[in-house]
Scaffold this motif. Structure first.
Motif, PDB file in Angstrom:
ATOM      1  N   GLN A  42       0.850  -1.189   0.000  1.00 26.53           N
ATOM      2  CA  GLN A  42       0.000   0.000   0.000  1.00 26.53           C
ATOM      3  C   GLN A  42       0.888   1.242   0.000  1.00 26.53           C
ATOM      4  O   GLN A  42       1.510   1.573   1.006  1.00 26.53           O
ATOM      5  N   THR A  99      -0.207   4.492  -0.851  1.00 23.35           N
ATOM      6  CA  THR A  99      -1.032   5.482  -0.153  1.00 23.35           C
ATOM      7  C   THR A  99      -2.357   4.797   0.177  1.00 23.35           C
ATOM      8  O   THR A  99      -2.565   3.637  -0.180  1.00 23.35           O
ATOM      9  N   ASP A 100      -3.264   5.517   0.811  1.00 25.35           N
ATOM     10  CA  ASP A 100      -4.581   4.953   1.102  1.00 25.35           C
ATOM     11  C   ASP A 100      -5.342   4.597  -0.167  1.00 25.35           C
ATOM     12  O   ASP A 100      -6.178   3.712  -0.166  1.00 25.35           O
ATOM     13  N   GLU A 101      -5.044   5.296  -1.266  1.00 25.17           N
ATOM     14  CA  GLU A 101      -5.766   5.101  -2.516  1.00 25.17           C
ATOM     15  C   GLU A 101      -5.006   4.282  -3.553  1.00 25.17           C
ATOM     16  O   GLU A 101      -5.602   3.817  -4.516  1.00 25.17           O
ATOM     17  N   PHE A 102      -3.705   4.107  -3.405  1.00 17.01           N
ATOM     18  CA  PHE A 102      -2.908   3.476  -4.452  1.00 17.01           C
ATOM     19  C   PHE A 102      -2.101   2.303  -3.894  1.00 17.01           C
ATOM     20  O   PHE A 102      -1.397   2.442  -2.895  1.00 17.01           O
ATOM     21  N   GLN A 103      -2.223   1.139  -4.578  1.00 16.43           N
ATOM     22  CA  GLN A 103      -1.520  -0.077  -4.162  1.00 16.43           C
ATOM     23  C   GLN A 103      -0.832  -0.696  -5.368  1.00 16.43           C
ATOM     24  O   GLN A 103      -1.281  -0.529  -6.500  1.00 16.43           O
ATOM     25  N   ASN A 122       0.488  -5.810 -10.664  1.00 20.50           N
ATOM     26  CA  ASN A 122      -0.697  -4.986 -10.867  1.00 20.50           C
ATOM     27  C   ASN A 122      -0.618  -3.696 -10.056  1.00 20.50           C
ATOM     28  O   ASN A 122       0.128  -3.608  -9.089  1.00 20.50           O
ATOM     29  N   PHE A 123      -1.419  -2.750 -10.492  1.00 20.71           N
ATOM     30  CA  PHE A 123      -1.572  -1.469  -9.812  1.00 20.71           C
ATOM     31  C   PHE A 123      -3.048  -1.315  -9.507  1.00 20.71           C
ATOM     32  O   PHE A 123      -3.888  -1.638 -10.332  1.00 20.71           O
ATOM     33  N   ARG A 124      -3.360  -0.814  -8.336  1.00 21.92           N
ATOM     34  CA  ARG A 124      -4.759  -0.731  -7.911  1.00 21.92           C
ATOM     35  C   ARG A 124      -5.051   0.658  -7.369  1.00 21.92           C
ATOM     36  O   ARG A 124      -4.316   1.164  -6.521  1.00 21.92           O
ATOM     37  N   LEU A 125      -6.139   1.246  -7.857  1.00 24.20           N
ATOM     38  CA  LEU A 125      -6.628   2.523  -7.363  1.00 24.20           C
ATOM     39  C   LEU A 125      -7.903   2.248  -6.588  1.00 24.20           C
ATOM     40  O   LEU A 125      -8.854   1.690  -7.129  1.00 24.20           O
ATOM     41  N   VAL A 126      -7.919   2.586  -5.315  1.00 21.24           N
ATOM     42  CA  VAL A 126      -9.061   2.338  -4.440  1.00 21.24           C
ATOM     43  C   VAL A 126      -9.799   3.658  -4.235  1.00 21.24           C
ATOM     44  O   VAL A 126      -9.220   4.616  -3.706  1.00 21.24           O
ATOM     45  N   LEU A 127     -11.049   3.714  -4.686  1.00 24.08           N
ATOM     46  CA  LEU A 127     -11.838   4.937  -4.570  1.00 24.08           C
ATOM     47  C   LEU A 127     -12.787   4.866  -3.412  1.00 24.08           C
ATOM     48  O   LEU A 127     -13.254   3.856  -3.019  1.00 24.08           O
TER      49      LEU A 127
END
Length: 195
Positions: free
Chosen positions: A157, A159-163, A190-195
């Motif tokens: 993780q 940031t809180d929004e990006f993994q 992989n890259f993950r954006l958590v909204l």
């Protein structure tokens, strides 16, 4: 989370993935899926988990696969930093596969079982392991198409929004329909954006 009309602690998740690779003029890989789930946000011991999904995998010969179904999702345990959930459900699938000599269309009801474990390895590190077993509802009289799929992922993780994560998977199919082996595996990043 949805709180309208008395619905508390449920969420709507849209999950999308697409992988496309070209080497020169040759398409090496074209796969992905779109999935929509309506599920409990880990507040209940047992909850309904309805979903719809569309997927494709050109490398396997899977032209398309459409699923609609519902699982009963149960929390086996959930402690600080670790949780395990199991699922049992039914779904309808409509698949189209192409190999060198024919196109195969398969429409059937199937049973899905799943086990998911997640563990926090540190402040910013998580590991998630998911295991699925799927087979036709009429397993005793059909093509005995048993499928096992295991996916494991290590996530950092940022940031809180990006993994960012690395993953590996193993897929076994007792009755392959495309131009594939019964046992396949892969790995990726992989890259993950958590909204």
């Amino acid at each position: 989370a949805l709180s309208m009309m008395g619905i508390q602690s449920y969420g709507l998740a849209l999950i999308c993935q697409s992988d496309f690779t070209i080497s020169g003029v040759e398409r090496v890989q074209n796969e992905g899926f779109l999935q929509l789930r309506y599920r409990d946000l880990d507040t209940r011991i047992v909850s309904a988990d309805p979903f719809v999904q569309y997927q494709w995998n050109g490398l396997w010969g899977m032209d398309s696969r459409f699923l609609v179904g519902c699982n009963a999702r149960g929390r086996l345990f959930d402690t600080k930093g670790e949780d395990t959930y199991a699922g049992l459900g039914v779904f309808y699938q409509a698949e189209s596969w192409t190999n060198s000599w024919e196109t195969i269309v398969l429409n059937q009801g199937r049973i899905n079982t799943s086990l998911k474990t997640a563990e926090k390895l540190g402040e910013k590190w998580d590991v998630v392991d998911q295991l699925y077993c799927q087979f036709p509802i009429e397993f005793w009289s059909s093509n005995k198409d048993l499928r096992l799929y295991n996916y494991i992922e290590l996530v950092y993780q940022i940031t809180d929004e990006f993994q960012v994560g690395i993953n590996g998977d193993v897929f076994w199919n007792s009755h392959p329909l495309g131009e594939t082996e019964s046992l396949m595996h892969g790995y990726g990043m992989n890259f993950r954006l958590v909204l």
